[in-house]
Design a protein around this motif. Structure first.
Motif, short mmCIF file in Angstrom:
data_model
loop_
_atom_site.label_atom_id
_atom_site.label_comp_id
_atom_site.label_asym_id
_atom_site.label_seq_id
_atom_site.Cartn_x
_atom_site.Cartn_y
_atom_site.Cartn_z
N ARG A 166 1.80 -0.62 4.81
CA ARG A 166 3.01 -0.52 3.98
C ARG A 166 2.64 -0.40 2.50
N ILE A 167 1.69 -1.22 2.05
CA ILE A 167 1.27 -1.16 0.65
C ILE A 167 0.66 0.20 0.33
N TRP A 209 3.27 2.84 -0.03
CA TRP A 209 4.09 2.65 -1.23
C TRP A 209 3.37 3.13 -2.48
N ILE A 210 2.09 2.75 -2.64
CA ILE A 210 1.39 3.17 -3.85
C ILE A 210 1.02 4.65 -3.80
N ARG A 267 3.72 6.91 -5.14
CA ARG A 267 3.86 6.86 -6.61
C ARG A 267 2.58 7.25 -7.33
N PRO A 302 2.22 -10.27 1.56
CA PRO A 302 2.04 -9.16 0.62
C PRO A 302 1.08 -9.50 -0.52
N ILE A 357 -2.38 -7.57 -1.28
CA ILE A 357 -2.55 -6.92 -2.59
C ILE A 357 -3.84 -7.44 -3.23
N MET A 396 2.34 -5.76 -9.14
CA MET A 396 3.01 -5.08 -8.03
C MET A 396 4.46 -5.57 -7.88
N TYR A 417 7.51 -3.61 -5.87
CA TYR A 417 7.04 -3.49 -4.50
C TYR A 417 7.84 -4.34 -3.51
N THR A 449 11.98 -9.76 -4.40
CA THR A 449 11.10 -9.92 -5.56
C THR A 449 11.12 -11.34 -6.10
#
Length: 567
Positions: free
Chosen positions: A302-303, A306-307, A310, A372, A376, A418, A423, A428
Motif C-alpha cells: 500500500r505504501i 501511494w508514493i 506521487r 503504517p 514507513i 508521511m 498518507y 491521520t
C-alpha cells in the motif's frame, strides 16, 4: 607516498578482515569462517588502523576532487572510531574484556546465510556447517578474553545462548530436506557446538562480574564525536528536554480532539486512549501471531503504491525486502522491530531483512495505527530504501560507512512527514497520536544514552515526572522510559539491553531527526524556487543519492550541489 586509490584498497581490506563483517558486506571470502574474537587479533587490527590513518593524514588533498576529499575524511573518521573503540578502557579493563558477545557472533552470520543469501541451499549449508564446526574454538577464544565482564551483559549473553538450540534445529531440518548436503556432518557439528555452548554458559555463570559500565566523560564525548555528531552533550540534553515538552503538548492536543471525536470521557488520559485505540484497531486480535506479518506485507504494498503515484521518492529497481518474525536468539536485543540492510558489495538484488518481534505481551503494539509507522520506518521509504540506495553508491568508502544519525534521522523524519502529506487519510489524527507517543522514545533515548555512557544521573532529568533516584541504573532509566513511552515491561528491558551495549546509537535518533529537519528547513530557505512537493522530491533525491555519511558531512554535499548556502 600512497595514492588515494591505494588507501581505499587498504581500507577495504582492513574493514573486511572480520568474517561476520565481510559476510554482512556481501563478500565471498570468509563465508565458511567465524571471526577471531581474541585480544591478539584486536591488537593486530589496531596496529593496521593506526598505520593506515598515518598514511591517510600524509595524503596531499590538493589533487582530490570534492567526492574523493570527502571520502578521505570519511575514511579517517572510521579509522579513528575503530582506534578509539579498541583502546577504550573503563573499570580498568578494555571493552572487549568486559563484553561477552559470542551468541551474536555465532548467530548473526548463520542466520544471514540461512535467510539472506541467494546461492543454492547446498552451498550455503556447507558454509554453515563449517562455521558451526568452528564454534568450540570461537567460544574458547571469547571466554579467554573476558575479565570481570559487565553483569547485565552477561545476563543478555546467557539469554541469547539459551535460544540457539532453536537455530540448530532449524538448520538441521533444512539440511534434511536439501539434496547433496552432508546432513550427518551438520548434526555432529551442532552437537559439538551445543556441548561447547553449555560449557561456555557455565563458565559465564561462574565469572566475577561488575555492575558498572559508565565511561570517562571525555571518552564518551569522543565516542559521539567520532560518530560524526557535532552536537555537545549539553546541547543534546537540551534538545531532548525541549522535544519531550513540545511532544507532550502535541499529544495532549491530539488526545482532547480524539476523545471528542470518539465520544470518550474528557478525563481519558493518553495511556487509556492509546489502549482504547489499540483495541479498536487491533490486528489478528485472536489469531496466530504470524497473521500480523501478513498485515505488514499488505501495508508494504500500500505504501509503495501511494508514493509511486506521487513520485515522492526515487525507488530504484534491483531492491527487495523480506519481512520475518524476529528469531528468539535476537529478541533480547530487538524490542519491536529492526532491519538488516542489503549487503552493499553483493551483486544482484539489494535485499533487506525486516525483523518484527512478536509475542503475546506485545500484540497490542501491532495495530492498524502502528503498522503504517513501522513499515514507513523500516521499509520504503525508510531504512530499506535509504540503505538500498547507499548499497548502490559507487563509493567503496561510503558503502562501508555506518552513519547512525543520517539513517535514523531519515526514518524518524518520515514517520511525521508521511502523515503531513496525507498518507493516513481520515485516520491521520489517530495515527499521529500513536506516532507522537511512540516518537517520545527519542527524547528518553538521548537522556538514557547520556546517562549510561557517563553515569551522570542529571542527564535523566528531562522534565518528566518519574523516579530516577534508584541506585540501579537500569531501574532509574527504566522508570523514565516507561513514563515517557508507556512501553510494556518486556519492551522496556529489551530497549535498555540495547542502549547499554550500543553507546552513542540511541541518541542518534533524535540528533538525526533534529539535523534532518534542520537541513530541510535550510534548503527551503535557500531554494525558494522549489515549493511544496517539488521541494520534497529534490530533498529526497539529494539525500538518497549521497550515500552513507553523518549529517555534518551530508550538509556539505547539499552545499556543493547548491541546495543550501556554502559553509
Amino acid at each position: 607516498m600512497s595514492t588515494f586509490t591505494d588507501l581505499v584498497a587498504t581500507f577495504h581490506e582492513l574493514f573486511t578482515r572480520d568474517a561476520n563483517h565481510s559476510l554482512a558486506l556481501g563478500l565471498a571470502q570468509r563465508r565458511a569462517e567465524l571471526p577471531d574474537p581474541s585480544l591478539a587479533t584486536i591488537e593486530r587490527d589496531l596496529g593496521a588502523a593506526r598505520s593506515l590513518l598515518e598514511k591517510l593524514q600524509a595524503l596531499d588533498p590538493a589533487g582530490l576532487d570534492f567526492d574523493a576529499a570527502l571520502d578521505a575524511e570519511l575514511m579517517a573518521l572510521q579509522l579513528e572510531a575503530r582506534i578509539h573503540s579498541a583502546t577504550l578502557r573503563y573499570n580498568g579493563r578494555s571493552h572487549a574484556q568486559q563484553m561477552p558477545e559470542a551468541a551474536d557472533g555465532i548467530s548473526q552470520g548463520l542466520f544471514m546465510l540461512f535467510a539472506n543469501d541467494p546461492r543454492p541451499a547446498a552451498e550455503r549449508l556447507a558454509d554453515i556447517t563449517a562455521r558451526i564446526e568452528a564454534v568450540p574454538a570461537y567460544l574458547a577464544a571469547m571466554q579467554a578474553r573476558l575479565d570481570t565482564p559487565v553483569a547485565r551483559w552477561v545476563a543478555i549473553e546467557r539469554e541469547k545462548l539459551h535460544e540457539l538450540p532453536d537455530l540448530w534445529d532449524s538448520l538441521k531440518a533444512w539440511s534434511g530436506n536439501t539434496p547433496d548436503v552432508d546432513a550427518p556432518r551438520l548434526a555432529r557439528a551442532c552437537a559439538g557446538a551445543q556441548q561447547a555452548l553449555a560449557a561456555y554458559d557455565a563458565a559465564l555463570a561462574s565469572l566475577p562480574t561488575t555492575p558498572d559500565f559508565a565511561l570517562d566523560e571525555a571518552d564518551a564525548r569522543r565516542l559521539v564525536a567520532l560518530n560524526g555528531i557535532e552536537l555537545s552533550f549539553e546541547g543534546l540534553h537540551g534538545i531532548a528536554t525541549a522535544f519531550l515538552r513540545e511532544n507532550a503538548v502535541g499529544i495532549e492536543e491530539l488526545r482532547a480532539r480524539l476523545c471528542a471525536r470518539y465520544g470518550l470521557p474528557t478525563d481519558t488520559d493518553s495511556a487509556r486512549l492509546q489502549a482504547w485505540l489499540a483495541r479498536r484497531h487491533a490486528v489478528a486480535a485472536d489469531g496466530p501471531l504470524e497473521d500480523i506479518l501478513a498485515r505488514y506485507e499488505d501495508e508494504r504494498e500500500r505504501i509503495l503504491a501511494w508514493i509511486s503515484q506521487r513520485a515522492l521518492f526515487p525507488v530504484p529497481s534491483g531492491q527487495d525486502m523480506r519481512i520475518l518474525r524476529t528469531p528468539g536468539f535476537f529478541a533480547a536485543s530487538i524490542p519491536a522491530g529492526a532491519m538488516e540492510p542489503p549487503p552493499p558489495f553483493r551483486e544482484g538484488v539489494r535485499t533487506s531483512l525486516i525483523y518484527l518481534t512478536l509475542a503475546e505481551e506485545l500484540r497490542a503494539e501491532h495495530t492498524e495505527l502502528g503498522i503504517p509507522g513501522m513499515m514507513i520506518h523500516e521499509g520504503i521509504p525508510g531504512h530499506h530504501l535509504h540503505l538500498a540506495c547507499c548499497a548502490m553508491h559507487p563509493s567503496v568508502v561510503r558503502r562501508h560507512m555506518g552513519a547512525m544519525d543520517q539513517a535514523e534521522g531519515w526514518t524518524t523524519m518520515l514517520e511525521d512527514y508521511m502523515l503531513d502529506v496525507g498518507y493516513a487519510g481520515e485516520q491521520t489524527e489517530a495515527c499521529r497520536f500513536v506516532t507522537r507517543r511512540d516518537l517520545a522514545r527519542l527524547g528518553a533515548r538521548v537522556a538514557i544514552d547520556l546517562f549510561f555512557m557517563t553515569g551522570q544521573r542529571e542527564y535523566l532529568d528531562v522534565g518528566i515526572d518519574c523516579d530516577i533516584r534508584a541506585a540501579d541504573p537500569f531501574v532509574a532509566a527504566g522508570n523514565l522510559l516507561a513514563a515517557v513511552t508507556g512501553f510494556v515491561p518486556a519492551r522496556v528491558q529489551a530497549e535498555l539491553n540495547w542502549y547499554s551495549q550500543a553507546r552513542g546509537y540511541p541518541l542518534s535518533y533524535l540528533a538525526g531527526n533534529h539535523l534532518v529537519w534542520g537541513l530541510k528547513r535550510e534548503m527551503a530557505a535557500h531554494r525558494t524556487d522549489l515549493q511544496g512537493m517539488d521541494l520534497d522530491r529534490a530533498f529526497h533525491k539529494a539525500f538518497l543519492g549521497a550515500g552513507a555519511m553523518p549529517m555534518s558531512f551530508l550538509r556539505r554535499v547539499f552545499a556543493q550541489q547548491g541546495l543550501v548556502a556554502g559553509a
